[in-house]
Write an enzyme that holds these catalytic residues in place. Structure first.
Site, PDB file in Angstrom:
ATOM      1  CB  SER A  59      52.034 117.291  55.433  1.00  0.00           C
ATOM      2  OG  SER A  59      50.869 116.818  54.798  1.00  0.00           O
ATOM      3  CB  SER A  60      48.567 113.740  57.697  1.00  0.00           C
ATOM      4  OG  SER A  60      48.760 114.038  58.866  1.00  0.00           O
TER       5      SER A  60
ATOM      6  N   GLY B 281      41.667 114.718  54.315  1.00  0.00           N
ATOM      7  CA  GLY B 281      41.524 114.462  55.395  1.00  0.00           C
ATOM      8  C   GLY B 281      42.623 114.918  56.616  1.00  0.00           C
ATOM      9  N   GLY B 282      43.146 115.613  56.596  1.00  0.00           N
ATOM     10  CA  GLY B 282      44.249 115.788  57.704  1.00  0.00           C
ATOM     11  C   GLY B 282      44.764 114.391  58.135  1.00  0.00           C
TER      12      GLY B 282
ATOM     13  CD  GLU C  40      45.107 122.281  57.959  1.00  0.00           C
ATOM     14  OE1 GLU C  40      44.948 121.181  57.454  1.00  0.00           O
ATOM     15  OE2 GLU C  40      44.693 122.875  58.930  1.00  0.00           O
TER      16      GLU C  40
ATOM     17  CG  ASP D 295      49.067 121.086  59.047  1.00  0.00           C
ATOM     18  OD1 ASP D 295      47.889 120.996  59.551  1.00  0.00           O
ATOM     19  OD2 ASP D 295      49.099 120.444  57.990  1.00  0.00           O
TER      20      ASP D 295
ATOM     21  CD  GLU E 251      48.795 123.223  54.437  1.00  0.00           C
ATOM     22  OE1 GLU E 251      48.493 122.294  55.172  1.00  0.00           O
ATOM     23  OE2 GLU E 251      48.465 123.716  53.605  1.00  0.00           O
TER      24      GLU E 251
ATOM     25  CB  THR F   6      43.374 118.283  51.453  1.00  0.00           C
ATOM     26  OG1 THR F   6      43.949 118.881  52.568  1.00  0.00           O
ATOM     27  CG2 THR F   6      44.195 117.644  50.757  1.00  0.00           C
TER      28      THR F   6
END
Ligand code: GLU
Length: 553
Positions: free
Chosen positions: A424-425, A445-446, A381, A403, A400, A361
């Site tokens: 998502s975050s 960073g997830g 992702e 996730d 993606e 990301t």
């Protein structure tokens, strides 16, 4: 963020383009220079502040699951158990219908002043002329070498002569240049309703793998119809007030806005200061632990699950969560999710969930001369996405859909469903003060994106740091797990301060690389006189870039 991408965005601003124009131009350039993180094979979330109307709006360009993807798609038929995460990543199965080009088009149509054709031009040039390989690019390639080698189209592009490009060499991507040129000339239908859609569907359904590779690379379900049916969503942003500022973020399908918002609402209950750093950091870790419990229990794609967004963002709910926090002692984690109905202190039980998002990301922040602002986070992702390059087109497809939760469950809001967006975050965030853009911030960073954004805002607003200090400061991420993952520098600096609170810290890392860094933020501050400070990472991911059109002094 990358220097040549920033320079392209800055040029758009200098020539009179607005923040949306510059954001799209920069994102396109990042697709060239950070092909493992950004690019048209992925998706993202675009938050826009219009200074003239005072309105914040968002574009949800998240990838979607194919219309025929079954809820147990991530269960390996051979074993009856979920695929090992790494095997699911490098596959056709993990690829979601890309949303990035549709996001760029919508952003330019709704907010921009320039055509996609003109905006893509500098990136066509950049891909043609190439960029100089740095240590980060080489290392990311090496980290992915084994799986890239399994896909001949990817190996040809990113492992010329069987090795990652050397630091200092020039990396050209003529296939990508041609792809972007075609889209510039013929429009995004080339991608969504033209030959590329068929090519993507073919590759997803039949991954082109080196037969000698042991990678299972299970096929996916995507069809050209899925790609033709893709639509971005325009929706209201999330909003909370924090210390008198208005904080806007991305509503579900991202959990970013609700989880950042709830964390800040919880922290609003306390006075935080650098003078009492142990206490302040303890409360920060507790706030995000509780907000993550609620995220995991309640947030998914609102088109499929009933997400209590309003409650999650309400100060009353956060106050009830805060009264479950012991200011002197770490909670026993995982903490249960909050009861949405109950007032006061009550909770429902929930298991700890595994968190499998990774650290790919990229995030960009833009403010223009009129005070319009963009916070845009985009991704494929994992670093390197699915590992599959569209043959002859020069870009990687995302992974993606990993996730989603792998095991179907009726109580999990993030279970796979056909046409659904995985949770998502990503947390592109715009903070207003008295109706004007004050801060723009975001990070990769997830799921640590959420804690990174909260920590930067707390550092800047409560702990007396300047914006560059707030971005550079060592990070810790508490996501409702027993231990808190923390950068080694954070442990060195604060373990002693946190010890009296019983907060166990463990060094951060991730499964594909040895990187111990949490996030890679890009942020802007505008002070009351209109002076802008652009702050990027000094060290993480090899350092980012923050530029202004007219440097002060
Ligand atoms: N896929 C992640 C998300 O949407 C982002 C990936 C990353 O930043 O590493 O939350």
């Amino acid at each position: 963020m990358d220097a040549s991408a920033s320079a392209i965005g800055l040029e758009v601003l200098r020539e009179g383009g607005n923040a949306a124009d510059a954001a799209v131009a920069t994102a396109a350039a990042l697709g060239v220079t950070e092909p493992y993180s950004a690019g048209i094979g992925g998706g993202g979330y675009f938050v826009y502040f219009d200074a003239a109307t005072g309105e914040v709006t968002t574009i949800d360009g998240r990838e979607t699951a194919p219309a025929t993807m079954p809820t147990d798609a991530f269960i390996d038929p051979a074993t009856g158990r979920p695929y090992p995460f790494a095997n699911a990543v490098s596959s056709g199965l993990s690829v979601g219908v890309p949303g990035t080009l549709a996001t760029w088009e919508a952003a330019l149509d709704r907010f921009g002043t320039e055509s996609l054709r003109d905006i893509l031009e500098p990136s066509v040039l950049l891909a043609t002329k190439g960029f100089t390989v740095d240590q980060t690019f080489r290392q990311q390639t090496l980290d992915n070498k084994a799986r890239f080698a399994a896909f001949p189209d990817t190996a040809e592009l990113f492992l010329p002569d069987g090795d990652a490009p050397q630091v200092g060499s020039v990396f050209k991507n003529l296939d990508l240049a041609a792809t972007l040129r075609t889209i510039a000339l013929k429009g995004t239908d080339e991608f969504y309703a033209g030959p590329m859609a068929d090519e993507i569907a073919d590759l997803v359904q039949e991954p082109r793998k080196d037969p000698a590779s042991p990678l299972p690379a299970p096929p996916g379900f995507m069809t050209a119809d899925d790609i033709a049916a893709y639509e971005v969503l325009e929706q209201a942003p999330t909003h909370v007030e924090y210390r008198g500022l208005d904080v806007y973020g991305m509503a579900p399908s991202s959990s970013g806005g609700t989880t950042v918002g709830e964390s800040l609402n919880i922290l609003e209950n306390y006075d935080l200061s650098a003078d009492d750093i142990g206490q302040s950091l303890h409360l920060y870790l507790e706030a995000t632990a509780h907000a993550f419990a609620d995220r995991n229990a309640y947030v998914g794609d609102p088109a499929f699950v009933d997400v209590p967004t309003e409650t999650l963002l309400s100060q009353d709910f956060a106050d009830a969560r805060a009264c479950e926090i012991d200011p002197a002692q770490a909670s026993t984690r995982p903490v249960p999710a909050g009861d949405l109905e109950a007032a006061g202190c009550a909770a429902v039980a929930l298991d700890e969930r595994e968190d499998t998002e990774n650290v790919s990301t990229t995030h960009l922040s833009v403010v223009d001369q009129w005070g319009n602002a963009v916070a845009y986070t985009l991704t494929i992702e994992q670093t390197g996405g699915s590992g599959m390059t569209l043959p002859g087109r020069g870009f990687l497809l995302n992974n993606e859909l990993t996730d989603f939760s792998f095991s179907p469950s009726e109580t999990d809001p993030n279970t796979v469903e056909p046409g659904k967006r995985p949770r998502s975050s990503m947390s592109p965030t715009i903070v207003l003060e008295d109706g004007a853009a004050r801060f723009v911030v975001g990070s990769p960073g997830g799921s640590t994106i959420i804690t990174t954004v909260v920590q930067i805002l707390m550092n800047r607003i409560d702990l007396g740091m300047t914006l560059p200090e707030a971005v550079a400061a060592p990070r810790a991420a508490q996501r409702n797990t027993v231990n808190t993952t923390a950068e080694p520098e954070f442990i060195a600096a604060y373990a002693g301060d946190l010890a009296p609170f019983g907060q166990p810290l463990v060094p951060s890392g991730d499964q594909f690389t040895s990187a111990a860094q949490i996030g890679a933020a890009a942020a802007i501050e505008v002070d009351s006189s209109g002076l802008m400070t652009a702050a990027a990472e000094p060290v993480r991911r090899g350092g980012g870039t923050g530029l202004v059109v007219e440097p002060a002094g």
